[in-house]
Scaffold this motif. Sequence first.
Motif, PDB file in Angstrom:
ATOM      1  N   GLN A 129      46.488-129.178 -40.400  1.00 43.13           N
ATOM      2  CA  GLN A 129      47.936-129.022 -40.308  1.00 43.13           C
ATOM      3  C   GLN A 129      48.494-129.700 -39.064  1.00 43.13           C
ATOM      4  O   GLN A 129      49.610-130.214 -39.080  1.00 43.13           O
ATOM      5  CB  GLN A 129      48.312-127.540 -40.350  1.00 43.13           C
ATOM      6  CG  GLN A 129      47.913-126.899 -41.666  1.00 43.13           C
ATOM      7  CD  GLN A 129      48.534-125.551 -41.914  1.00 43.13           C
ATOM      8  OE1 GLN A 129      49.317-125.414 -42.838  1.00 43.13           O
ATOM      9  NE2 GLN A 129      48.217-124.555 -41.118  1.00 43.13           N
ATOM     10  N   SER A 130      47.705-129.741 -37.984  1.00 43.58           N
ATOM     11  CA  SER A 130      48.205-130.387 -36.768  1.00 43.58           C
ATOM     12  C   SER A 130      48.345-131.896 -36.944  1.00 43.58           C
ATOM     13  O   SER A 130      49.160-132.525 -36.275  1.00 43.58           O
ATOM     14  CB  SER A 130      47.313-130.059 -35.572  1.00 43.58           C
ATOM     15  OG  SER A 130      46.004-130.512 -35.803  1.00 43.58           O
ATOM     16  N   ASP A 131      47.574-132.495 -37.862  1.00 39.88           N
ATOM     17  CA  ASP A 131      47.720-133.927 -38.125  1.00 39.88           C
ATOM     18  C   ASP A 131      49.118-134.253 -38.657  1.00 39.88           C
ATOM     19  O   ASP A 131      49.622-135.351 -38.453  1.00 39.88           O
ATOM     20  CB  ASP A 131      46.679-134.412 -39.147  1.00 39.88           C
ATOM     21  CG  ASP A 131      45.282-134.492 -38.554  1.00 39.88           C
ATOM     22  OD1 ASP A 131      45.139-134.307 -37.323  1.00 39.88           O
ATOM     23  OD2 ASP A 131      44.336-134.713 -39.328  1.00 39.88           O
ATOM     24  N   THR A 139      51.611-122.699 -34.145  1.00 36.75           N
ATOM     25  CA  THR A 139      51.664-121.326 -34.660  1.00 36.75           C
ATOM     26  C   THR A 139      51.022-121.215 -36.041  1.00 36.75           C
ATOM     27  O   THR A 139      51.072-120.167 -36.667  1.00 36.75           O
ATOM     28  CB  THR A 139      53.114-120.818 -34.738  1.00 36.75           C
ATOM     29  OG1 THR A 139      53.855-121.664 -35.618  1.00 36.75           O
ATOM     30  CG2 THR A 139      53.761-120.798 -33.363  1.00 36.75           C
ATOM     31  N   LEU A 140      50.444-122.300 -36.508  1.00 36.36           N
ATOM     32  CA  LEU A 140      49.792-122.323 -37.820  1.00 36.36           C
ATOM     33  C   LEU A 140      48.278-122.312 -37.649  1.00 36.36           C
ATOM     34  O   LEU A 140      47.758-122.642 -36.584  1.00 36.36           O
ATOM     35  CB  LEU A 140      50.188-123.592 -38.587  1.00 36.36           C
ATOM     36  CG  LEU A 140      51.664-123.820 -38.860  1.00 36.36           C
ATOM     37  CD1 LEU A 140      51.871-125.192 -39.482  1.00 36.36           C
ATOM     38  CD2 LEU A 140      52.214-122.737 -39.771  1.00 36.36           C
ATOM     39  N   ALA A 141      47.596-121.961 -38.722  1.00 37.05           N
ATOM     40  CA  ALA A 141      46.139-122.098 -38.721  1.00 37.05           C
ATOM     41  C   ALA A 141      45.799-123.580 -38.584  1.00 37.05           C
ATOM     42  O   ALA A 141      46.604-124.452 -38.926  1.00 37.05           O
ATOM     43  CB  ALA A 141      45.559-121.538 -40.017  1.00 37.05           C
ATOM     44  N   GLN A 142      44.596-123.868 -38.093  1.00 35.30           N
ATOM     45  CA  GLN A 142      44.176-125.264 -37.947  1.00 35.30           C
ATOM     46  C   GLN A 142      44.224-125.986 -39.294  1.00 35.30           C
ATOM     47  O   GLN A 142      44.696-127.106 -39.394  1.00 35.30           O
ATOM     48  CB  GLN A 142      42.757-125.332 -37.365  1.00 35.30           C
ATOM     49  CG  GLN A 142      42.171-126.732 -37.306  1.00 35.30           C
ATOM     50  CD  GLN A 142      42.972-127.712 -36.464  1.00 35.30           C
ATOM     51  OE1 GLN A 142      43.500-127.350 -35.424  1.00 35.30           O
ATOM     52  NE2 GLN A 142      43.090-128.937 -36.915  1.00 35.30           N
ATOM     53  N   ASP A 143      43.733-125.321 -40.339  1.00 36.81           N
ATOM     54  CA  ASP A 143      43.654-125.951 -41.644  1.00 36.81           C
ATOM     55  C   ASP A 143      44.627-125.324 -42.628  1.00 36.81           C
ATOM     56  O   ASP A 143      44.940-124.140 -42.553  1.00 36.81           O
ATOM     57  CB  ASP A 143      42.234-125.814 -42.219  1.00 36.81           C
ATOM     58  CG  ASP A 143      41.201-126.571 -41.406  1.00 36.81           C
ATOM     59  OD1 ASP A 143      41.500-127.691 -40.954  1.00 36.81           O
ATOM     60  OD2 ASP A 143      40.096-126.035 -41.223  1.00 36.81           O
ATOM     61  N   GLY A 144      45.077-126.141 -43.553  1.00 41.68           N
ATOM     62  CA  GLY A 144      45.858-125.684 -44.690  1.00 41.68           C
ATOM     63  C   GLY A 144      45.144-126.135 -45.952  1.00 41.68           C
ATOM     64  O   GLY A 144      44.159-126.889 -45.887  1.00 41.68           O
ATOM     65  N   TYR A 145      45.616-125.669 -47.090  1.00 38.13           N
ATOM     66  CA  TYR A 145      45.048-126.083 -48.374  1.00 38.13           C
ATOM     67  C   TYR A 145      46.051-126.945 -49.118  1.00 38.13           C
ATOM     68  O   TYR A 145      47.255-126.717 -49.039  1.00 38.13           O
ATOM     69  CB  TYR A 145      44.732-124.858 -49.243  1.00 38.13           C
ATOM     70  CG  TYR A 145      43.534-124.067 -48.788  1.00 38.13           C
ATOM     71  CD1 TYR A 145      42.255-124.428 -49.188  1.00 38.13           C
ATOM     72  CD2 TYR A 145      43.679-122.962 -47.963  1.00 38.13           C
ATOM     73  CE1 TYR A 145      41.148-123.695 -48.780  1.00 38.13           C
ATOM     74  CE2 TYR A 145      42.587-122.224 -47.546  1.00 38.13           C
ATOM     75  CZ  TYR A 145      41.318-122.602 -47.961  1.00 38.13           C
ATOM     76  OH  TYR A 145      40.227-121.874 -47.558  1.00 38.13           O
ATOM     77  N   ALA A 179      45.184-119.591 -51.996  1.00 37.50           N
ATOM     78  CA  ALA A 179      45.293-120.989 -52.422  1.00 37.50           C
ATOM     79  C   ALA A 179      44.790-121.185 -53.843  1.00 37.50           C
ATOM     80  O   ALA A 179      45.318-122.020 -54.585  1.00 37.50           O
ATOM     81  CB  ALA A 179      44.518-121.882 -51.457  1.00 37.50           C
ATOM     82  N   MET A 180      43.792-120.404 -54.241  1.00 36.32           N
ATOM     83  CA  MET A 180      43.199-120.575 -55.575  1.00 36.32           C
ATOM     84  C   MET A 180      43.836-119.709 -56.654  1.00 36.32           C
ATOM     85  O   MET A 180      43.904-120.117 -57.810  1.00 36.32           O
ATOM     86  CB  MET A 180      41.700-120.233 -55.520  1.00 36.32           C
ATOM     87  CG  MET A 180      40.796-121.392 -55.211  1.00 36.32           C
ATOM     88  SD  MET A 180      40.950-122.787 -56.354  1.00 36.32           S
ATOM     89  CE  MET A 180      40.540-122.039 -57.922  1.00 36.32           C
ATOM     90  N   HIS A 181      44.289-118.511 -56.315  1.00 35.91           N
ATOM     91  CA  HIS A 181      44.585-117.535 -57.365  1.00 35.91           C
ATOM     92  C   HIS A 181      46.012-116.988 -57.389  1.00 35.91           C
ATOM     93  O   HIS A 181      46.273-115.985 -58.051  1.00 35.91           O
ATOM     94  CB  HIS A 181      43.597-116.370 -57.262  1.00 35.91           C
ATOM     95  CG  HIS A 181      42.180-116.791 -57.445  1.00 35.91           C
ATOM     96  ND1 HIS A 181      41.670-117.227 -58.651  1.00 35.91           N
ATOM     97  CD2 HIS A 181      41.153-116.871 -56.561  1.00 35.91           C
ATOM     98  CE1 HIS A 181      40.403-117.542 -58.509  1.00 35.91           C
ATOM     99  NE2 HIS A 181      40.060-117.338 -57.253  1.00 35.91           N
ATOM    100  N   SER A 182      46.951-117.632 -56.719  1.00 35.15           N
ATOM    101  CA  SER A 182      48.344-117.158 -56.760  1.00 35.15           C
ATOM    102  C   SER A 182      48.991-117.457 -58.099  1.00 35.15           C
ATOM    103  O   SER A 182      50.059-116.933 -58.403  1.00 35.15           O
ATOM    104  CB  SER A 182      49.157-117.818 -55.646  1.00 35.15           C
ATOM    105  OG  SER A 182      49.246-119.217 -55.873  1.00 35.15           O
ATOM    106  N   GLY A 183      48.357-118.301 -58.911  1.00 40.62           N
ATOM    107  CA  GLY A 183      48.914-118.687 -60.210  1.00 40.62           C
ATOM    108  C   GLY A 183      49.634-120.020 -60.176  1.00 40.62           C
ATOM    109  O   GLY A 183      49.962-120.584 -61.226  1.00 40.62           O
ATOM    110  N   LEU A 184      49.885-120.552 -58.986  1.00 48.45           N
ATOM    111  CA  LEU A 184      50.631-121.809 -58.867  1.00 48.45           C
ATOM    112  C   LEU A 184      49.848-123.009 -59.389  1.00 48.45           C
ATOM    113  O   LEU A 184      50.419-123.907 -60.016  1.00 48.45           O
ATOM    114  CB  LEU A 184      51.015-122.046 -57.404  1.00 48.45           C
ATOM    115  CG  LEU A 184      52.025-121.071 -56.814  1.00 48.45           C
ATOM    116  CD1 LEU A 184      52.089-121.211 -55.304  1.00 48.45           C
ATOM    117  CD2 LEU A 184      53.396-121.264 -57.439  1.00 48.45           C
TER     118      LEU A 184
END
Length: 195
Positions: A129-131, A139-145, A179-184
């Motif tokens: 996410q920092s990239d 204020t975010l996690a290092q990684d996002g999906y 990230a996997m199971h919200s249904g999106l």
Amino acid sequence: NLSPLNDYYNGLVKTQKVAPSSDNINDKLWLFHGTKDTRINTKVADSLNLQLQTLFTPSNIKYISDKPFAHLIPTIDYGINCDSSEAPFIGACNYDAAGELLSYLGVINASRSEASPEILKTQLSLFSQSDFAGEFANTLAQDGYVFVPPQCIDKKSCKLHVSFHGCNQNAETVDDQYAMHSGLNEWADSNDIVI
């Protein structure tokens, strides 16, 4: 009491820390609060709806507050009991919140993908996410999906839907379950949407 909140918001607009609500004139909002949610008080959710009515076009807001679900994201068939408010805060409620949300926003029109969870997982990747956000990512996690349907890898006309996880659904707590199971992803896979 919404007055102090609205005053605070108006102060942020004056100092140009947030955009004026007139920028949201055509945006749509889908707000959901289950009747069995004991974490977020119904009065708070109702007040949020009232506040949003002052910031957005009221006819563009859909507030669902009559479903018998706890504090979670309701899905068709994945997750915990719908009366529970515990990790991963995703419930098998026979209700497709992701489909309802995306339909209301007008970003889907095709059927939901029937691809298996194993196949969908191959389309999910981590990114730094920092990239992308630089100093604003502190204020975010290092990684996002990111979920990318195969047809969107080279296709430039795919849509983008940014989805922020809910309370206690960060990866440190629930791994990739949000990230996997919200249904999106099932809707994104068959509608050319990057999530």
